[in-house]
Design a protein around this motif. Structure first.
Motif, short mmCIF file in Angstrom:
data_model
loop_
_atom_site.label_atom_id
_atom_site.label_comp_id
_atom_site.label_asym_id
_atom_site.label_seq_id
_atom_site.Cartn_x
_atom_site.Cartn_y
_atom_site.Cartn_z
N ARG A 200 0.81 -1.19 -0.06
CA ARG A 200 -0.11 -0.07 -0.16
C ARG A 200 1.02 1.21 0.08
O ARG A 200 0.47 2.32 -0.50
CB ARG A 200 -0.75 0.12 1.26
CG ARG A 200 -2.13 -1.05 1.31
CD ARG A 200 -2.79 -1.30 2.30
NE ARG A 200 -3.80 -2.37 2.40
CZ ARG A 200 -4.78 -2.24 1.83
NH1 ARG A 200 -5.32 -0.99 1.49
NH2 ARG A 200 -5.81 -3.40 2.12
N LEU A 201 1.99 1.26 0.69
CA LEU A 201 2.89 2.16 0.70
C LEU A 201 3.66 2.59 -0.71
O LEU A 201 3.72 3.65 -0.86
CB LEU A 201 3.96 2.20 1.73
CG LEU A 201 3.38 2.10 3.43
CD1 LEU A 201 4.61 1.81 4.36
CD2 LEU A 201 2.68 3.66 3.57
N GLU A 202 3.88 1.34 -1.31
CA GLU A 202 4.42 1.49 -2.67
C GLU A 202 3.30 2.20 -3.64
O GLU A 202 3.68 3.02 -4.56
CB GLU A 202 4.80 0.36 -3.27
CG GLU A 202 6.21 -0.26 -2.42
CD GLU A 202 7.21 0.41 -3.03
OE1 GLU A 202 7.41 1.01 -3.99
OE2 GLU A 202 8.19 0.56 -2.09
N GLY A 203 2.11 1.95 -3.52
CA GLY A 203 1.09 2.72 -4.17
C GLY A 203 1.06 4.03 -3.98
O GLY A 203 0.68 4.83 -4.88
N LEU A 204 1.14 4.51 -2.62
CA LEU A 204 1.28 5.79 -2.26
C LEU A 204 2.42 6.61 -3.07
O LEU A 204 2.29 7.85 -3.57
CB LEU A 204 1.12 6.03 -0.81
CG LEU A 204 -0.16 5.75 -0.25
CD1 LEU A 204 -0.01 6.01 1.41
CD2 LEU A 204 -1.07 7.04 -0.62
N LYS A 205 3.48 6.02 -2.90
CA LYS A 205 4.76 6.36 -3.70
C LYS A 205 4.82 6.72 -5.00
O LYS A 205 5.08 7.62 -5.64
CB LYS A 205 6.09 5.57 -3.44
CG LYS A 205 6.56 5.52 -1.67
CD LYS A 205 7.46 4.42 -1.55
CE LYS A 205 8.66 4.58 -2.47
NZ LYS A 205 9.95 3.69 -2.03
N LYS A 206 4.10 5.63 -5.57
CA LYS A 206 3.62 5.97 -7.08
C LYS A 206 2.79 7.24 -7.35
O LYS A 206 2.85 8.10 -8.42
CB LYS A 206 3.11 4.90 -7.64
CG LYS A 206 4.25 3.58 -7.54
CD LYS A 206 3.65 2.35 -8.28
CE LYS A 206 4.63 1.16 -8.56
NZ LYS A 206 3.98 -0.19 -8.98
N LEU A 207 1.65 7.36 -6.29
CA LEU A 207 0.90 8.19 -6.62
C LEU A 207 1.62 9.68 -6.53
O LEU A 207 1.20 10.58 -7.26
CB LEU A 207 -0.11 8.14 -5.68
CG LEU A 207 -1.27 9.29 -5.40
CD1 LEU A 207 -2.27 9.05 -6.62
CD2 LEU A 207 -2.52 9.03 -4.40
N VAL A 208 2.38 9.85 -5.35
CA VAL A 208 2.95 11.18 -5.15
C VAL A 208 4.31 11.47 -6.12
O VAL A 208 4.73 12.50 -6.16
CB VAL A 208 3.24 11.41 -3.67
CG1 VAL A 208 2.17 11.09 -2.78
CG2 VAL A 208 4.36 10.50 -3.21
N GLY A 209 4.71 10.41 -6.73
CA GLY A 209 5.94 10.41 -7.60
C GLY A 209 7.27 10.27 -6.61
O GLY A 209 7.23 10.49 -5.44
N ASN A 210 8.58 10.26 -7.02
CA ASN A 210 9.59 10.44 -6.52
C ASN A 210 10.25 11.54 -6.11
O ASN A 210 11.15 11.54 -5.35
CB ASN A 210 10.53 9.30 -7.32
CG ASN A 210 10.21 7.85 -7.50
OD1 ASN A 210 9.59 7.41 -6.75
ND2 ASN A 210 10.54 7.69 -8.84
#
Length: 211
Positions: A201-211
């Motif tokens: 789920r955190l990886e999904g959030l990281k993709k959502l906000v970008g690097n």
């Protein structure tokens, strides 16, 4: 009835002393006279960390009055039929309002349920097997413990409703015995899946906000 509380100085041990004020107490660090006390005791509550509980039971294999109180029951399977296995669902903050205790029927020795019903007459005993118990604890203990473990507040002086709830989650790790919290996460077979799901789920959030 002669009741012994081993680990009487701990959080759960102190609660048991309130429930059974006439019981005999032994601090886990001063258990040199444990053998002589077990010879007299009808029941001996093990209000001790996981490793200590296992070591004590192994040390006295002939005694059948041990009451295991650990939060992960897969570790207790080796003692099936030789001990009584419970999991009180109350702690220092909920003692007196939450009177539910899980009775592990595939670990506890035969006919011990009746003994526990007499011992805890004002409490609700929930009958469950070890696997079902650990699966349930994955949801209602491991998840909040993991989220609390990784939470860190910055002591903001401005509080919102959401932030108050976050602080409550963080506070879980401070209100629980630290060893019990770690043992519950470490030994529950469902913990890896729960942590991987959180990471996903955190990886999904990281993709959502970008690097």
């Amino acid at each position: 009835m002669y009741i012994l509380i081993i680990g009487s100085n701990g959080r759960l041990g102190k609660i048991l002393l309130k429930i059974f004020p006439e019981s005999t107490k032994i601090d886990i660090e001063n258990s040199n006279y444990l053998e002589s006390e077990l010879q007299k005791a009808d029941f001996a509550f093990l209000a001790t960390p996981m490793d200590a509980t296992i070591n004590i039971i192994r040390r006295f294999p002939e005694y059948d009055g041990f009451i295991d109180l650990t939060s992960v029951k897969s570790k207790m399977i080796e003692f099936a039929g030789k001990i009584i296995s419970l999991h009180p669902l109350f702690g220092p903050e909920t003692y007196g309002t939450n009177k539910s205790i899980i009775f592990i029927n595939d670990i506890s020795r035969k006919d011990s349920l009746a003994d526990m019903e007499k011992l805890f007459q004002d409490y609700k005993l929930i009958i469950m097997d070890a696997n079902s118990h650990d699966a349930l604890m994955g949801e209602i203990l491991v998840k909040p413990y993991v989220l609390s473990y990784i939470s860190k507040s910055e002591n903001s002086s401005i509080i919102t409703g959401s932030y108050s709830k976050f602080l409550e989650i963080e506070k879980i790790k401070y209100n629980e015995n630290s060893q019990v919290l770690i043992d519950t996460i470490k030994y529950n077979e469902n913990s890896s899946k729960i942590i991987k799901d959180i990471e996903k789920r955190l990886e999904g959030l990281k993709k959502l906000v970008g690097n």
